[in-house]
Design a protein around this motif. Structure first.
Motif, short mmCIF file in Angstrom:
data_model
loop_
_atom_site.label_atom_id
_atom_site.label_comp_id
_atom_site.label_asym_id
_atom_site.label_seq_id
_atom_site.Cartn_x
_atom_site.Cartn_y
_atom_site.Cartn_z
N PHE A 226 41.63 10.67 76.68
CA PHE A 226 41.67 9.23 76.89
C PHE A 226 41.96 8.45 75.61
CE2 PHE A 226 39.34 10.59 80.62
CZ PHE A 226 39.73 9.70 81.61
N LEU A 227 41.49 8.96 74.47
CA LEU A 227 41.52 8.17 73.24
C LEU A 227 42.34 8.81 72.12
CD1 LEU A 227 37.72 7.28 73.23
CD2 LEU A 227 39.57 5.78 73.94
N GLY A 228 42.85 10.02 72.34
CA GLY A 228 43.61 10.69 71.29
C GLY A 228 42.71 11.47 70.36
N PRO A 229 43.30 12.23 69.45
CA PRO A 229 42.52 13.14 68.60
C PRO A 229 41.91 12.51 67.36
CG PRO A 229 44.85 13.41 68.18
CD PRO A 229 44.75 12.40 69.28
N ASP A 230 42.22 11.25 67.06
CA ASP A 230 41.83 10.68 65.77
C ASP A 230 40.58 9.81 65.83
OD1 ASP A 230 44.07 11.88 64.59
OD2 ASP A 230 45.35 10.18 65.12
N TRP B 214 40.32 0.40 76.09
CA TRP B 214 40.82 -0.96 75.89
C TRP B 214 40.45 -1.51 74.52
CZ3 TRP B 214 44.67 -2.09 78.69
CH2 TRP B 214 44.75 -1.72 80.02
N PHE B 215 39.30 -1.10 74.01
CA PHE B 215 38.89 -1.49 72.66
C PHE B 215 39.91 -1.00 71.64
CE2 PHE B 215 35.81 -1.11 68.99
CZ PHE B 215 35.42 -2.44 68.96
N GLN B 216 40.33 0.24 71.80
CA GLN B 216 41.34 0.82 70.91
C GLN B 216 42.70 0.15 71.12
OE1 GLN B 216 42.74 4.90 71.78
NE2 GLN B 216 42.14 5.40 69.69
N GLU B 217 43.08 -0.07 72.37
CA GLU B 217 44.38 -0.65 72.68
C GLU B 217 44.55 -2.06 72.11
OE1 GLU B 217 47.27 0.52 74.64
OE2 GLU B 217 46.30 2.28 73.76
N THR B 218 43.46 -2.77 71.96
CA THR B 218 43.53 -4.14 71.46
C THR B 218 43.28 -4.22 69.95
OG1 THR B 218 41.22 -4.45 72.18
CG2 THR B 218 42.96 -5.25 73.65
N ALA C 213 44.40 7.44 92.97
CA ALA C 213 44.12 8.86 92.71
C ALA C 213 45.07 9.43 91.66
CB ALA C 213 44.21 9.65 94.01
N PHE C 214 46.35 9.10 91.77
CA PHE C 214 47.34 9.60 90.82
C PHE C 214 47.06 9.07 89.42
CE2 PHE C 214 51.21 9.04 88.35
CZ PHE C 214 51.70 10.33 88.33
N GLU C 215 46.84 7.76 89.30
CA GLU C 215 46.64 7.16 87.97
C GLU C 215 45.35 7.65 87.33
OE1 GLU C 215 48.63 5.32 86.17
OE2 GLU C 215 50.22 5.36 87.67
N ALA C 216 44.28 7.78 88.11
CA ALA C 216 43.02 8.27 87.56
C ALA C 216 43.15 9.73 87.12
CB ALA C 216 41.90 8.12 88.60
N THR C 217 43.85 10.53 87.91
CA THR C 217 44.05 11.95 87.56
C THR C 217 44.96 12.08 86.35
OG1 THR C 217 43.78 12.53 89.90
CG2 THR C 217 44.73 14.21 88.47
N ARG C 218 45.97 11.23 86.27
CA ARG C 218 46.88 11.27 85.11
C ARG C 218 46.12 11.00 83.81
NH1 ARG C 218 49.48 7.74 82.06
NH2 ARG C 218 48.75 5.94 83.28
N LEU C 219 45.22 10.02 83.82
CA LEU C 219 44.47 9.71 82.62
C LEU C 219 43.53 10.84 82.22
CD1 LEU C 219 43.52 5.97 83.24
CD2 LEU C 219 45.03 6.84 81.45
#
Length: 402
Positions: A111-115, A60-64, A296-302
């Protein structure tokens, strides 16, 4: 209501426990991008779901619009954080720590990408001269204050030995914050509430050494409805790396949480809109299972990606919904709650004539548990529900927990 989008989201979703100066931090975040970090020691080859609240907060820190920094404790993992521990951690060698850091990196990228920068505190702690460090920074720490922190008092009250090695951990963590401020302009440290004492030491060190304003923000330490610490199941840690816990087993962990935990976990561990979470929180009775499936689906997807999440849904449906109790498959019972080697189960169910035959079949990729291929002859089957064991495409058996 906070002015900054980051604190507004955290407040709404339940991430905030303590802050050194919430109003000043809110103003700084609203004024423009801020660099902030969380630290993770490399004491195992994977992080577990107990670390997930810190990772989601960085998300969320990154998203904002802010700048997350990840710090791996290449140096501090050699010491071990004593916070609220009853005994000293095992001392790890450098090769093990380096290998652990390497395998943990992939979790952050999902979760945060490669950068996002992933730093290692060995880069500065490993170069310190002990006498110089004591002279330059020792005067900024008092033993009186260090003894006042709950993490230390708890250890001493339990009459558990606290070594000088461990006592130094909070000083090293404080110095990490100072180095990150100097090198990368990091002004915010985020951690769990058990880290409060260590974190405010870093805050004070930046103020005393640099005359600068910095902040610390903690999240609550989470337990499940039955009082267990997040990250633990009946038989061990719920790892985030797929090679230590399969995506299907990860899905099942979230699928089986207590009804009373569903809403809280949806807020913390998914990115679903709060309006949708409120709708799911309102479900009652059997309908709560639909909310658990979404969690369960959303947590596994992330954690593992959409493909593995959909596979986990399909596997769960075929094993537990379509098969039914009246299946004609052979059945045995075993102590699945605490884990049984899959090799033993293949023999006990009659799917393989011997352990050597079972190992050969595993090596050939012919063994599945609930539709998921078994990788490795040391695989341990754990579950609180019946599992479907398959040898090849046509030979199956059911194993029921005792």
């Amino acid at each position: 209501m906070p002015r900054s989008a980051f604190l507004a989201i955290l407040s709404e979703r339940g991430f905030i426990h303590q802050c050194s100066d919430l109003d000043a931090l809110d103003a700084a975040l609203a004024a423009g991008p801020v660099a902030g970090y969380s630290g993770f020691d490399a004491t195992a080859p994977s992080l577990h779901v107990g670390h997930l609240i810190q990772i989601m907060r960085l998300y969320w820190f990154q998203e904002t619009g802010h700048k997350p920094v990840l710090l791996m404790g290449g140096a501090t993992s050699r010491v071990g954080d004593p916070s609220f521990k009853d005994a000293s951690r095992a001392i790890l060698d450098d090769a093990t720590i380096a290998a652990n850091i390497n395998t943990i990196r992939g979790v952050f990228e999902k979760f945060l990408g490669p950068d996002v920068p992933i730093l290692n505190n060995m880069d500065w702690l490993g170069k310190l001269n002990y006498l110089d460090f004591l002279r330059d920074y020792g005067p900024h720490f008092t033993v009186n204050r260090m003894l006042s922190f709950d993490s230390v008092k708890t250890r001493l009250e339990r009459e558990s030995p606290l070594t000088l090695l461990e006592f130094n951990y909070m000083v090293l963590q404080a110095y990490d914050f100072l180095e990150l401020y100097r090198r990368h302009g990091v002004r915010l440290q985020m951690g769990g509430s058990d880290q409060w004492g260590n974190m405010v030491n870093g805050l004070d060190l930046i103020r005393r050494s640099e005359g600068a304003e910095a902040f610390v923000l903690t999240s609550p330490l989470l337990t499940t409805a039955d009082g267990k610490k997040m990250g633990k199941s009946e038989c061990g840690a719920v790892w985030l790396n797929a090679d230590m816990l399969s995506p299907y087993e990860y899905y099942q962990y979230w699928r089986n949480v207590a009804d009373t935990d569903v809403g809280r976990f949806l807020r913390l561990f998914t990115v679903l809109p709060v309006s949708e979470i409120e709708r799911l929180e309102a479900l009652r009775g059997q309908e709560v299972n639909e909310a658990k499936k979404i969690l369960a689906f959303e947590a596994t997807r992330l954690a593992h990606g959409g493909g593995f999440a959909f596979d986990a849904v399909d596997t769960a449906r075929s094993v537990f919904e379509e098969r039914g109790v009246g299946s004609a498959l052979p059945k045995i019972t075993a102590d699945l709650m605490c884990g049984v080697p899959v090799v033993d189960l293949l023999v006990d169910t009659g799917l393989c004539a011997s352990k050597s035959a079972a190992k050969r079949l595993i090596a050939q990729g012919g063994v599945r548990v609930d539709g998921v291929p078994v990788v490795g002859q040391d695989y341990i089957c754990t579950s609180d529900k019946p599992i479907k064991l398959s040898a090849g495409k046509k030979r199956h058996a059911e194993v029921w927990p005792t």
